[in-house]
Each structure stands twice: as structure tokens, then as C-alpha cells.
Design a protein around this motif. Structure first.
Motif, PDB file in Angstrom:
ATOM      1  N   THR A  59      21.087  19.150  38.245  1.00 21.14           N
ATOM      2  CA  THR A  59      21.224  18.358  39.464  1.00 21.14           C
ATOM      3  C   THR A  59      21.512  19.214  40.692  1.00 21.14           C
ATOM      4  N   ARG A  63      17.515  16.221  42.737  1.00 18.65           N
ATOM      5  CA  ARG A  63      18.401  15.161  43.216  1.00 18.65           C
ATOM      6  C   ARG A  63      18.156  13.824  42.537  1.00 18.65           C
ATOM      7  N   ARG A  64      16.893  13.426  42.397  1.00 18.68           N
ATOM      8  CA  ARG A  64      16.557  12.148  41.769  1.00 18.68           C
ATOM      9  C   ARG A  64      15.174  12.238  41.157  1.00 18.68           C
ATOM     10  N   GLU A  81      19.088   8.289  39.985  1.00 18.89           N
ATOM     11  CA  GLU A  81      19.837   9.261  40.767  1.00 18.89           C
ATOM     12  C   GLU A  81      20.528  10.267  39.845  1.00 18.89           C
TER      13      GLU A  81
END
Length: 267
Positions: A59, A63-64, A81
Motif C-alpha cells: 500500500t 492506493r486502491r 481501498e
């Protein structure tokens, strides 16, 4: 995508390994009972995911993730997310196989545009032989269809370069007082001495480009796997060269025979 900040680090490429794919399992009263409310025609439960190699956190650069499923599935576009230390995944049930579009959204510091991968959901083992089909099975009846990939960041912006190269973190190093070794900020030598960076059971360090040394349950991608694949390619190359040599000999033989026939016809 955030506006670019700083300058690009020229002549630099940084890669980070990750895994994406699906894991499916048929419904079974004992090992995988069908949950209440699942349609009668659904035969499998399945999961689609994006995660770090050896389950390390990704992460800090991703990010997503958006998963675009078959349009017949309610709410078929799902956005997941990132949560530190957790994979990007979603669970579903169904009866058919289809292509899933996986869109990667990077952290704002990267200033990189989203990229899309495509993956075919597999509910049933496939292959030319039973042995090949069996290699798709994991932990009994689960069917895995996973792909190893390397994300390449070409000439990243300086803030993102700082994030990517802030140093590998041993799995045991955590908590609010932890400082990543290899940071471009001051006190590097002290930080490097603070934590001894070693692989645990052949695993990898977080925030690194490592892959595991050997295969372990649930971790099919490793240096060991790489060497096996290289050996297969070398053996296949030998067979190809043998076939090419045999084909050339057959062509030469036919050409010689053709010349003989032409010579006989000209007499």
C-alpha cells in the motif's frame, strides 16, 4: 492523479513484484457450504485479489484497486481501498467464468496514471494433461489462477522515489518508533545499525524487490520456482533445436531428391 511534484529521477527504474489472480472452490456441504441467500445455480465461491509477493505490504505504492466484474453481477464495478498490511481482494459466488478488469491506482506521490490488467476467472482446473490441471489446485479442491507481475516505475518523481527507496523493513520491525533503513534523510548509518535486515525462513523484506528463496504453502512464486521454469525453458530449447535440425535435414534431403528427379527428367 496528483499534480507532479519535484523532478523525475533520470535514468532510474524501480520495480516491485506483486501477485494477482483468483482462487475458487466448489460449494460442498462439508468443506464449503453455500451461504444463505446465494442463488441456487451458483456452484462456486471465489476471490479475486492483488497482493504483495510473500504477502508483504504494497500500500505504500498502491492506493486502491478497482475490480470490474461481469455485468450480470450486481454492483459489478468494485473499488477496494488499501489497508496497510492487507491485500486488495473481494469475495463473490457464481457459476461461470469471465474476464475481470483490474485497475491499479497508485499513491498520490507517484503522479502516475492508473493502469489496467486483465485476468480470466477460473472455476475449473485446465491444462493439456491431468498433471497440469493438478498444478492449479491448492489446499484440496481450491483452484488457483495466479499471475506473478512486476510493477515498473520509470524515472519516478523525487518524492515517490524517496518512498520507494526508504529502505526494506524486517518483518519484526514495527511500531511507532521504527525508522526504515536506507532513508535519504539524516542518520542513515545509525538506522542501518539499529535493525539487522535478514530474510526470515527464506521470505522477503517489506519495501523491497525480493521474492522468496523457496516455495512454501500458499506461496507458489519463488527463486525455486524461477529455477524450475528456467530449466523447463532450457529443455524446451533443446527440443526445438533438435526439431529444427531434423527439419533442415529433411528439407535438404527433399531438395536433393528434387534435383535428381529434374536431372532424370532432362535426360
Amino acid at each position: 492523479m496528483a499534480p507532479p511534484t519535484g523532478k523525475r529521477v533520470k535514468g532510474v527504474q524501480i520495480f516491485r513484484p506483486f501477485v494477482y489472480g483468483t482462487t475458487a472452490k466448489p460449494f460442498d456441504e462439508k468443506t464449503n457450504p453455500k451461504p444463505p441467500g446465494v442463488p441456487d445455480d451458483h456452484t462456486h465461491s471465489w476471490t479475486v485479489f492483488v497482493k504483495g509477493i510473500d504477502d508483504v505490504d504494497i500500500t505504500y505504492w498502491l492506493r486502491r484497486v478497482q475490480f470490474k466484474l461481469h455485468e450480470s453481477i450486481p454492483n459489478h464495478v468494485r473499488m477496494i481501498e488499501g489497508e496497510k498490511g492487507k491485500p486488495f481482494l473481494l469475495h463473490e459466488t457464481g457459476w461461470g467464468e469471465f474476464e475481470i478488469a483490474i485497475k491499479l491506482y497508485y499513491v498520490p506521490e507517484s503522479s502516475e496514471k492508473p493502469q489496467t490488467l486483465y485476468h480470466h476467472l477460473r472455476l475449473h482446473p485446465y491444462g493439456r494433461t491431468e498433471e497440469e490441471k493438478e498444478t492449479m489446485r491448492l489446499n484440496g479442491e481450491q483452484v488457483i489462477s495466479w499471475a506473478y507481475e512486476e510493477q515498473i516505475f520509470n524515472e519516478p518523481y523525487e518524492p515517490f522515489y524517496e518512498i520507494l527507496t526508504s529502505g526494506a523493513m524486517p518483518a519484526s520491525s514495527s511500531g511507532p518508533n521504527h525508522k526504515s533503513s536506507g532513508s535519504k534523510s539524516g542518520g542513515k548509518s545509525k538506522e542501518k545499525d539499529q535493525f539487522k535486515q535478514v530474510r526470515s525462513e527464506g521470505g522477503v523484506l517489506e519495501r523491497s524487490a525480493m521474492i522468496p528463496l523457496t516455495n512454501r504453502p500458499g506461496q507458489p512464486f519463488s527463486r525455486e520456482t524461477e529455477q524450475v521454469e528456467i530449466k523447463k525453458l532450457q529443455e524446451a530449447l533443446v527440443k526445438v533445436e533438435e526439431l529444427m535440425t531434423k527439419t533442415k535435414e529433411e528439407v535438404a534431403s527433399k531438395e536433393n531428391r528434387l534435383k535428381e528427379l529434374k536431372a532424370e527428367a532432362g535426360k
